[in-house]
Design an enzyme around this catalytic site. Structure first.
Site, PDB file in Angstrom:
ATOM      1  N   VAL A 107       0.830  -1.196   0.000  1.00  0.00           N
ATOM      2  CA  VAL A 107       0.000   0.000   0.000  1.00  0.00           C
ATOM      3  C   VAL A 107       0.869   1.252   0.000  1.00  0.00           C
ATOM      4  CG1 VAL A 107      -1.819   1.237   1.225  1.00  0.00           C
ATOM      5  CG2 VAL A 107      -1.776  -1.270   1.262  1.00  0.00           C
ATOM      6  N   VAL A 157      -0.292  -6.180   5.232  1.00  0.00           N
ATOM      7  CA  VAL A 157      -0.006  -4.926   4.528  1.00  0.00           C
ATOM      8  C   VAL A 157       1.489  -4.652   4.574  1.00  0.00           C
ATOM      9  CG1 VAL A 157      -0.257  -2.405   4.627  1.00  0.00           C
ATOM     10  CG2 VAL A 157      -2.274  -3.878   4.855  1.00  0.00           C
ATOM     11  N   LYS A 158       2.026  -4.252   3.443  1.00  0.00           N
ATOM     12  CA  LYS A 158       3.409  -3.785   3.334  1.00  0.00           C
ATOM     13  C   LYS A 158       3.343  -2.313   2.957  1.00  0.00           C
ATOM     14  CE  LYS A 158       7.444  -4.226   0.249  1.00  0.00           C
ATOM     15  NZ  LYS A 158       7.991  -4.927  -0.955  1.00  0.00           N
ATOM     16  N   THR A 159       4.044  -1.461   3.698  1.00  0.00           N
ATOM     17  CA  THR A 159       3.944  -0.032   3.425  1.00  0.00           C
ATOM     18  C   THR A 159       5.170   0.709   3.944  1.00  0.00           C
ATOM     19  OG1 THR A 159       2.418   1.869   3.534  1.00  0.00           O
ATOM     20  CG2 THR A 159       2.695   0.560   5.557  1.00  0.00           C
TER      21      THR A 159
END
Length: 266
Positions: A146, A177-179
């Site tokens: 994201v 989630v990767k952010t």
């Protein structure tokens, strides 16, 4: 969460720490043969020996190294990839593979880009929703990468922007989630997103120690680990970088000490 998703997600996350060290090696689909990934098989062979929790790569590349990863490391399959860095619009990142094909290839999860705040936001969110729907019925976890983007989210490293975008991804079906690591405390993100959130590394830092310090700060502030790529394979000794990250993320060993320990084992 279905039993399939639960089983596969815990192949990526460690039960003891509820954290993960993912090494992303999917850059070729966007950047071409950048330094560090030219000899793909040799890199994978080196990384699996370190004990990292998962590798992220495209399905065609997974099929080329299946014999190296089988039984040794979890795999997150990248299933989009039309937004190259030299193309007209990196946010126009469409699917290149189905969840079903990724599962057939042996993946434990799938990943895709989700740009929030850009002109193609609706396309990105619809893509995530459709992938989450397919993955639900197949019992496959979805990792959403994201990234806040202008014009609506111009400050991509602000805690508000990252929390806003990450929460939307979770609401639409992301299981992980990767952010970005935020400029302010990451706790704002970790406390408002009901799925594990890992931080990305981005371009190679000036030193491995700097990359480790960011990872250390992230887990101390609530991140569920890291998904680093260039900050592993673009350093002189990727094996040292990966092992040092494992010490930082899973044991919370301070960066300087973790680096020394990893170097002594090289």
């Amino acid at each position: 969460m279905s039993s399939g998703k639960t089983i596969r997600l815990w192949r990526i996350l460690r039960r003891t720490t509820k954290r993960t060290v993912i090494v992303a090696v999917d850059h070729g689909r966007r950047h071409g043969p950048i330094p560090g990934i030219e000899d793909f098989r040799s890199l994978i062979e080196e990384l699996v020996e370190t004990g990292v929790d998962a590798l992220m790569m495209t399905v065609p590349m997974l099929e080329k190294v299946a014999d190296l990863v089988a039984g040794r490391v979890a795999v997150v399959a990248r299933i989009d990839g039309t937004g190259s860095v030299r193309g007209p619009d990196e946010t126009d990142d469409r699917l290149i593979c189905s969840v079903e094909r990724a599962l057939s290839a042996g993946a434990d999860a799938v990943s895709l880009m989700v740009y929030v705040g850009c002109e193609r936001e609706a396309d990105n969110l619809e893509k995530l929703s459709r992938v989450a729907e397919e993955a639900y019925w197949l019992g496959v976890p979805v990792l959403a990468e994201v990234l806040p983007r202008p014009p609506k989210l111009p400050d991509r490293y602000s805690a508000d922007a990252v929390a806003y975008a990450s929460r939307i991804a979770a609401e639409l079906g992301a299981d992980l989630v990767k952010t970005y690591l935020t400029r302010e405390s990451f706790e704002r993100v970790a406390n408002s997103v009901p799925v594990p959130v890992v931080v990305l590394g981005g371009p190679r830092k000036g030193s491995l120690l700097e990359a480790l310090e960011e990872a250390y700060r992230a887990v101390k502030e609530g991140a569920a680990g890291v998904a680093y790529g260039r900050n592993v394979f673009q350093f002189e000794k990727p094996k040292v970088a990966a092992r040092a990250l494992l010490y930082v993320v899973h044991e919370e060993i301070p960066p300087q000490e973790a680096l020394k320990k990893a170097e002594s084992e090289a």
